[in-house]
Write a protein that holds these residues in place. Structure first.
Motif, PDB file in Angstrom:
ATOM      1  N   ALA A 151       3.489  35.557 -28.794  1.00 47.13           N
ATOM      2  CA  ALA A 151       3.512  34.507 -29.997  1.00 47.13           C
ATOM      3  C   ALA A 151       2.232  34.044 -30.019  1.00 47.13           C
ATOM      4  CB  ALA A 151       4.189  33.199 -29.053  1.00 47.13           C
ATOM      5  N   ASP A 152       1.979  34.043 -31.410  1.00 48.36           N
ATOM      6  CA  ASP A 152       0.358  33.345 -31.829  1.00 48.36           C
ATOM      7  C   ASP A 152       0.662  32.223 -31.950  1.00 48.36           C
ATOM      8  OD1 ASP A 152      -2.041  33.630 -32.822  1.00 48.36           O
ATOM      9  OD2 ASP A 152      -1.262  33.501 -35.106  1.00 48.36           O
ATOM     10  N   LEU A 153       0.410  31.425 -31.169  1.00 51.61           N
ATOM     11  CA  LEU A 153       0.949  29.881 -31.179  1.00 51.61           C
ATOM     12  C   LEU A 153       0.090  29.235 -32.275  1.00 51.61           C
ATOM     13  CD1 LEU A 153       2.532  28.148 -29.397  1.00 51.61           C
ATOM     14  CD2 LEU A 153       0.345  27.084 -28.385  1.00 51.61           C
TER      15      LEU A 153
ATOM     16  N   ASP B  79      -3.963  27.485 -28.312  1.00 51.04           N
ATOM     17  CA  ASP B  79      -3.358  28.912 -27.504  1.00 51.04           C
ATOM     18  C   ASP B  79      -2.403  28.535 -26.872  1.00 51.04           C
ATOM     19  OD1 ASP B  79      -5.926  30.674 -28.041  1.00 51.04           O
ATOM     20  OD2 ASP B  79      -6.892  28.871 -26.899  1.00 51.04           O
ATOM     21  N   LEU B  80      -1.522  29.632 -26.545  1.00 45.60           N
ATOM     22  CA  LEU B  80      -0.297  29.340 -25.528  1.00 45.60           C
ATOM     23  C   LEU B  80      -0.685  28.925 -24.274  1.00 45.60           C
ATOM     24  CD1 LEU B  80       2.862  29.777 -25.737  1.00 45.60           C
ATOM     25  CD2 LEU B  80       2.599  32.213 -24.722  1.00 45.60           C
ATOM     26  N   PRO B  81      -0.101  28.021 -23.779  1.00 46.58           N
ATOM     27  CA  PRO B  81      -0.335  27.498 -22.384  1.00 46.58           C
ATOM     28  C   PRO B  81      -0.195  28.585 -21.380  1.00 46.58           C
ATOM     29  CG  PRO B  81       0.834  25.856 -23.411  1.00 46.58           C
ATOM     30  CD  PRO B  81       0.879  26.994 -24.422  1.00 46.58           C
ATOM     31  N   GLU B  82      -0.853  28.921 -20.386  1.00 47.05           N
ATOM     32  CA  GLU B  82      -0.769  29.785 -19.545  1.00 47.05           C
ATOM     33  C   GLU B  82       0.291  29.498 -18.266  1.00 47.05           C
ATOM     34  OE1 GLU B  82      -3.047  31.883 -15.527  1.00 47.05           O
ATOM     35  OE2 GLU B  82      -4.408  30.763 -17.215  1.00 47.05           O
TER      36      GLU B  82
ATOM     37  N   TYR C  99       9.085  27.163 -24.027  1.00 42.98           N
ATOM     38  CA  TYR C  99       7.597  27.753 -23.547  1.00 42.98           C
ATOM     39  C   TYR C  99       7.799  28.973 -22.546  1.00 42.98           C
ATOM     40  CZ  TYR C  99       4.825  24.399 -25.719  1.00 42.98           C
ATOM     41  OH  TYR C  99       4.291  23.528 -27.088  1.00 42.98           O
ATOM     42  N   LEU C 100       9.037  28.860 -21.795  1.00 40.25           N
ATOM     43  CA  LEU C 100       9.418  30.266 -21.135  1.00 40.25           C
ATOM     44  C   LEU C 100       9.399  31.207 -22.175  1.00 40.25           C
ATOM     45  CD1 LEU C 100       9.921  31.028 -18.136  1.00 40.25           C
ATOM     46  CD2 LEU C 100      12.317  30.808 -18.748  1.00 40.25           C
ATOM     47  N   GLY C 101      10.386  31.105 -22.904  1.00 41.28           N
ATOM     48  CA  GLY C 101      10.832  32.077 -24.106  1.00 41.28           C
ATOM     49  C   GLY C 101       9.289  32.561 -24.749  1.00 41.28           C
ATOM     50  N   LEU C 102       8.629  31.768 -25.003  1.00 38.43           N
ATOM     51  CA  LEU C 102       7.158  32.035 -25.602  1.00 38.43           C
ATOM     52  C   LEU C 102       6.078  32.704 -24.807  1.00 38.43           C
ATOM     53  CD1 LEU C 102       6.494  28.755 -27.703  1.00 38.43           C
ATOM     54  CD2 LEU C 102       7.303  30.845 -28.614  1.00 38.43           C
ATOM     55  N   GLY C 103       6.453  32.900 -23.677  1.00 40.61           N
ATOM     56  CA  GLY C 103       5.571  33.642 -22.793  1.00 40.61           C
ATOM     57  C   GLY C 103       4.689  32.785 -21.813  1.00 40.61           C
TER      58      GLY C 103
END
Length: 465
Positions: free
Chosen positions: A83-85, A176-179, A197-201
């Motif tokens: 995912a490019d957030l 950015d996508l949260p770690e 967010y789990l699905g986004l990675g």
């Protein structure tokens, strides 16, 4: 002379009431501060479901192997899709703005006047609009509709900063996508955002103060979702109450009341909402509020003040856009002399946009038992449904409740992909008081998920009504 209607707030309760009033020939003005559509369109329903749609689309890549599909050039599972957030968030905000513009255009086509600003009551039938351009306008009205909505509840020990500690309205500017996202609160909003967010990675920890996630939902449905969450790698902390959330530079620490600490890169607070009713002249104008600050309304959306109605989250009736819209429509039908029926909460269809989704309508099992209504129940797992097998769907079920003796459909639960679409047939049955025999006699497509609804109805016919 046309009736004068002033609507304070442009969310679903506000804009739907304005449309109805205009269609009934009233002179209508809407005072709105943030943009037509309100939080539902701009910061809540539309953005969050768009985010979830992206996460669900990504999950198709990871499920491809189970369908016999091999994706070229992806040797490692984590390299299949990313995912490019910033792009995702820009799409989320763009869709929200477009939907808001569509709502505004629809109102303008019906001759509704839109004032950008904040409205407050100056007596029961007068609204003062403090305009965003610095001006002020006083609007006398025959009918006032309050649709001021609600905002995220904030804890003194977990103050959002918009960067690391976030409410659900502050998610769409993250660079950015949260770690590692720590979601505090396992109700509908918390569960949906944890799923997204789990699905986004992201790694996700869900902090639930109750025995299970989604404590207000059907117990069987909630158990399915919790099992799926855990199986997909989410950490679910049951019976764990957050005492505080603090920022630690490039991360957060969530302190639990039992002394445990949960560290993450971001925290999302999903701990309820607060009605936007303070400081706008309600009590001074005779509008009674509940101890929680919500506007008291009856079944046709009347408040305690003459000519003043209210709809949506500011009433605390049921925090759903569909309910807000129905309250607004009912208010205008009643106030302008059209035929109307009181709000029927037992016919409300609701959906939780996890994967699988949970859709409910009508009476729940515990509510039937508490009311002393004898009912029969059938629950069919989707694992036996042919279409579900074809789509590699393993989790979910259909559950129907029927009144003993008559077979009238009282309610239902669907846990499935696109349950929000499947539940409509049960909603029709509940609204029109169909029997299970009538539902079972209706044709369904084979193979289809909806076939399980008809099959559940057929099985209820075998019970001795």
């Amino acid at each position: 002379m046309s009736a004068r209607v002033v609507v304070v707030g442009g969310g679903p309760g506000g804009y739907e009431s304005a449309l109805v009033a205009a269609q009934l020939g009233a002179e209508v003005a809407v005072v709105d501060r943030d943009g037509l559509g309100g939080a539902a369109v701009l910061t809540d329903c539309v953005p969050s479901k768009t985010l979830i749609s992206t996460a669900d689309f990504m999950s198709r890549f990871f499920a491809a192997k189970g369908l016999g599909v091999q994706l070229a050039g992806s040797p490692e599972p984590g390299e299949i899709a990313r995912a490019d957030l910033p792009t995702v968030n820009e799409r989320v905000k763009s869709l929200a703005r477009a939907q808001s513009d569509d709502v505004a255009s629809g109102l303008e086509r019906h001759g509704v006047r839109i004032l950008r600003g904040t409205g407050r009551l100056d007596g029961p039938q007068r609204v003062v609009a403090d305009l965003l351009d610095g001006g002020q306008e006083t609007l006398d009205a025959d009918v006032v509709l309050l649709a001021t909505g609600a905002r995220p509840r904030e804890l003194d020990t977990a103050q959002p900063d918009g960067e690391r500690i976030l409410t659900w309205q502050q998610l769409y500017d993250l660079p950015d996508l949260p770690e590692h996202v720590v979601v505090v609160g396992s109700g509908v909003t918390g569960a949906e955002l944890a799923h997204a967010y789990l699905g986004l990675g992201s790694a996700v920890t869900l902090v639930s103060s109750r025995d299970r996630v989604l404590p207000g939902e059907d117990a069987d449905a909630a158990q399915v979702i919790e099992d799926v969450f855990r199986r997909r790698g989410m950490t679910v902390l049951n019976r764990s109450r957050a005492a505080s959330v603090t920022r630690t530079g490039d991360g957060v620490v969530v302190e639990l009341t039992d002394g445990r600490r949960v560290e993450g890169s971001h925290a999302v607070m999903a701990v309820g909402s607060v009605p936007n009713t303070a400081g706008i002249g309600l009590e001074e104008s005779g509008v009674a509020l509940t101890p929680s600050g919500h506007v008291q309304v009856d079944g046709v959306s009347r408040t305690s003040a003459r000519g003043v109605y209210a709809a949506g989250d500011c009433t605390g009736v049921l925090p759903l856009a569909s309910v807000a819209a129905m309250q607004g429509r009912i208010a205008m039908f009643h106030s302008l002399g059209d035929a109307v029926q009181p709000l029927n909460l037992r016919a409300v269809a609701a959906n939780i946009f996890t994967d699988p989704e949970i859709a409910t309508v009508g009476w729940s099992g515990p509510a039937l038992e508490q009311a002393g209504i004898a009912a029969e129940t059938v629950m069919l797992p989707l694992a036996t449904n042919a279409r579900a097998k074809m789509q590699n769907v393993h989790d979910g079920f259909v559950k129907l409740f029927a009144r003993a003796g008559t077979g009238i459909v009282m309610g239902g639960v669907v846990v499935a992909p696109r349950a929000s679409e499947l539940v409509f047939s049960i909603a029709l049955a509940v609204q029109t008081k169909l029997t299970v025999d009538q539902v079972a006699a209706s044709f369904t497509v084979y193979p289809s998920m909806s076939g399980s609804i008809a099959e559940a109805a057929r099985q209820l016919h075998t019970r001795a009504f």
